[in-house]
Design an enzyme around this catalytic site. Structure first.
Site, PDB file in Angstrom:
ATOM      1  N   TRP A   1      20.391 119.473  85.127  1.00 55.04           N
ATOM      2  CA  TRP A   1      21.630 120.402  85.037  1.00 55.04           C
ATOM      3  C   TRP A   1      22.560 120.218  84.201  1.00 55.04           C
ATOM      4  CZ3 TRP A   1      25.626 121.138  88.780  1.00 55.04           C
ATOM      5  CH2 TRP A   1      26.709 121.796  89.207  1.00 55.04           C
TER       6      TRP A   1
ATOM      7  N   ASP B   1      21.601 114.724  94.414  1.00 57.09           N
ATOM      8  CA  ASP B   1      21.827 116.508  93.597  1.00 57.09           C
ATOM      9  C   ASP B   1      21.280 117.475  95.259  1.00 57.09           C
ATOM     10  OD1 ASP B   1      22.870 118.833  92.972  1.00 57.09           O
ATOM     11  OD2 ASP B   1      23.048 118.489  91.313  1.00 57.09           O
TER      12      ASP B   1
ATOM     13  N   LYS C   1      22.234 128.448  97.489  1.00 56.33           N
ATOM     14  CA  LYS C   1      20.903 129.657  97.066  1.00 56.33           C
ATOM     15  C   LYS C   1      20.674 129.341  98.229  1.00 56.33           C
ATOM     16  CE  LYS C   1      22.176 127.989  93.187  1.00 56.33           C
ATOM     17  NZ  LYS C   1      22.186 127.854  91.643  1.00 56.33           N
TER      18      LYS C   1
HETATM   19  N1  PMP Z   1      22.884 121.102  90.914  1.00 57.50           N
HETATM   20  C1  PMP Z   1      21.446 121.781  90.295  1.00 57.50           C
HETATM   21  C2  PMP Z   1      20.853 121.456  90.487  1.00 57.50           C
HETATM   22  C3  PMP Z   1      22.665 122.716  90.464  1.00 57.50           C
HETATM   23  O1  PMP Z   1      21.137 123.447  90.040  1.00 57.50           O
HETATM   24  C4  PMP Z   1      23.248 123.649  91.493  1.00 57.50           C
HETATM   25  C5  PMP Z   1      23.313 125.129  90.479  1.00 57.50           C
HETATM   26  N2  PMP Z   1      22.917 125.975  89.686  1.00 57.50           N
HETATM   27  C6  PMP Z   1      24.597 123.145  91.268  1.00 57.50           C
HETATM   28  C7  PMP Z   1      24.322 121.284  91.303  1.00 57.50           C
HETATM   29  C8  PMP Z   1      25.766 123.776  91.852  1.00 57.50           C
HETATM   30  O2  PMP Z   1      25.894 124.422  92.773  1.00 57.50           O
HETATM   31  P1  PMP Z   1      26.878 124.861  93.159  1.00 57.50           P
HETATM   32  O3  PMP Z   1      26.928 126.822  92.815  1.00 57.50           O
HETATM   33  O4  PMP Z   1      26.670 125.328  94.698  1.00 57.50           O
HETATM   34  O5  PMP Z   1      28.309 124.849  93.091  1.00 57.50           O
END
Ligand code: PMP
Length: 397
Positions: free
Chosen positions: A131, A212, A247
């Site tokens: 990410w 994560d 999500k």
């Molecule tokens: N980790 C990963 C792998 C993600 O894809 C995301 C969101 N795109 C996050 C963390 C962050 O999530 P949040 O919107 O809750 O900060």
């Protein structure tokens, strides 16, 4: 003057794409960039379970006074149940400590600050690719970021041998970041045997896994998706989890997640957790309440929890159906290139193999927005935008 010499920061590669999409006047434009769930009508709805929990909260809430540093009181235990299973040995071991935090991002940042400033960690290993924000979050906290092989481009699969070979170089007290499920951006996850080997390697090298966990429920099921985490937790003495409910509860703008420590003993965990709280105190003092109250209300109420599990299932199954439809429509359009791997990937994302030039043409000529790496957010596909999407892809291949 402090500001006059400052250079413009580059737009965020993913969020910047959303801005460009919004500014695009074409009516048939398609946004497959940012990872946001959309239903068949192309909307990101508030879940029914969330609406019901909010209605309950409206009636029962009596104060907006500060929360404790670690957040809503009932939240921690409920998050631990969800991550590790209510009656599991780990859950009963008094070795788990959870603080509510602002989304997955906030959880990762607090974890990183704690690792650098308290645990004296200097290096974190992330998958290649990962990410996009991981590198920024960890670097900002002062960690050195190293990467391990993950994606096998040729086979559109996991390069597990490469991963193990790279991670055999980790040193004691390094941290290894792993994606609990639905790896972003590749959609390719470890199987249980691979999780076991990874856990053994971390244990042997005295490295700590940091999970994560942003998509629990989007691969195979809420319980099923925690299998890797639970297995690793049964092998290594210590680990951390940064989880997000953006999500799976659709609570994107409520900024709700958590940091969980699994410690070797209750005593060491209590001391470490006191330092996590000290870290939080110096960043945002204490977290906002609304998202955590929603999640806690749902998870503590068997009927609402069942409804939520059903709603996660619907989201997961819709994405699966879009994967299948996308692959079959590409074949129907006479595209001979093999895209069948898209059906084997988990979660919202698909690593399509499209090049930067192809992605750029899709945007310019067809109003189809995809991240430059070729990562497609399958959650943005619907039955009604599928034909335009396939036609665009056929044109640029
Ligand atoms: N980790 C990963 C792998 C993600 O894809 C995301 C969101 N795109 C996050 C963390 C962050 O999530 P949040 O919107 O809750 O900060």
């Amino acid at each position: 003057m402090l500001f006059s010499a400052i250079e413009q920061a580059p737009a965020d590669p993913i969020l910047g794409l959303t801005d460009a999409f919004k500014a695009d006047a074409r009516s048939n434009k398609i946004n497959l960039g940012v990872g946001i769930y959309k239903n068949e009508a192309g909307q990101t709805p508030v879940l029914d379970s969330v609406k019901k929990a909010e209605a309950l909260l409206l009636e029962t809430q009596t104060s907006k006074s500060y929360l404790g540093i670690e957040g809503v009181a009932e939240y921690s235990a409920l998050v631990q149940d969800l991550l590790f299973g209510e009656s599991s040995d780990i859950r009963q071991s008094n070795r788990l400590f959870t603080a509510q935090a602002p989304g997955g991002t906030g959880s990762l940042r607090v974890a990183a600050e704690f690792l650098v400033n308290v645990a004296n960690v200097s290096t974190i290993w992330v998958s290649n690719p990962t990410w996009a924000n991981h590198n920024a979050i960890f670097t900002a906290a002062g960690l050195t970021v190293k990467s391990y092989r993950y994606y096998d481009k040729q086979n559109h699969g996991l390069d597990f041998d490469g991963m193990l070979a790279d991670l055999s170089q980790v040193e004691a007290n390094d941290v290894v970041l792993v994606h609990g499920c639905c790896h972003n951006p590749t959609g390719i996850d470890l199987n249980l045997e691979q999780w076991q080997q990874l856990a053994n390697l971390c244990k042997q090298q005295q490295a700590m896994p940091l999970f994560d966990f942003a998509y629990q429920g989007f691969a195979n099921g809420v319980e099923e998706d925690a299998a890797g985490l639970r297995l690793v937790a049964s092998i290594v003495p210590e680990l951390m989890v940064a989880n997000s409910f953006s999500k799976n509860f659709g609570l994107y703008n409520e900024r709700i997640g958590g940091i969980t420590l699994l410690s070797e003993s209750t005593d060491s965990g209590q001391r470490a957790f006191s330092q996590v709280k000290k870290t939080i105190r110096a960043i945002y003092s204490n977290p906002p309440a609304h998202g955590a109250l929603i999640v806690a209300t749902i998870l503590a109420n068997p009927e609402l929890k069942q409804l939520w599990i059903e709603e996660v299932k619907q989201m997961r199954e819709r994405i699966h159906k879009m994967r299948t439809l996308f692959v079959s429509k590409l074949a129907d359009a006479g595209i001979t290139q093999d895209f069948s791997f898209i059906e084997r990937q988990n979660g919202m994302f698909s690593f399509s193999g499209l090049s930067v030039e192809q992605v750029d043409r899709l945007k310019q000529e067809f109003g189809i927005y995809i991240v430059g790496s070729g990562r497609i957010s399958v959650a943005g596909m619907t039955r009604s935008n599928m034909d335009d999407l396939v036609a665009g892809i056929k044109a640029v291949l």
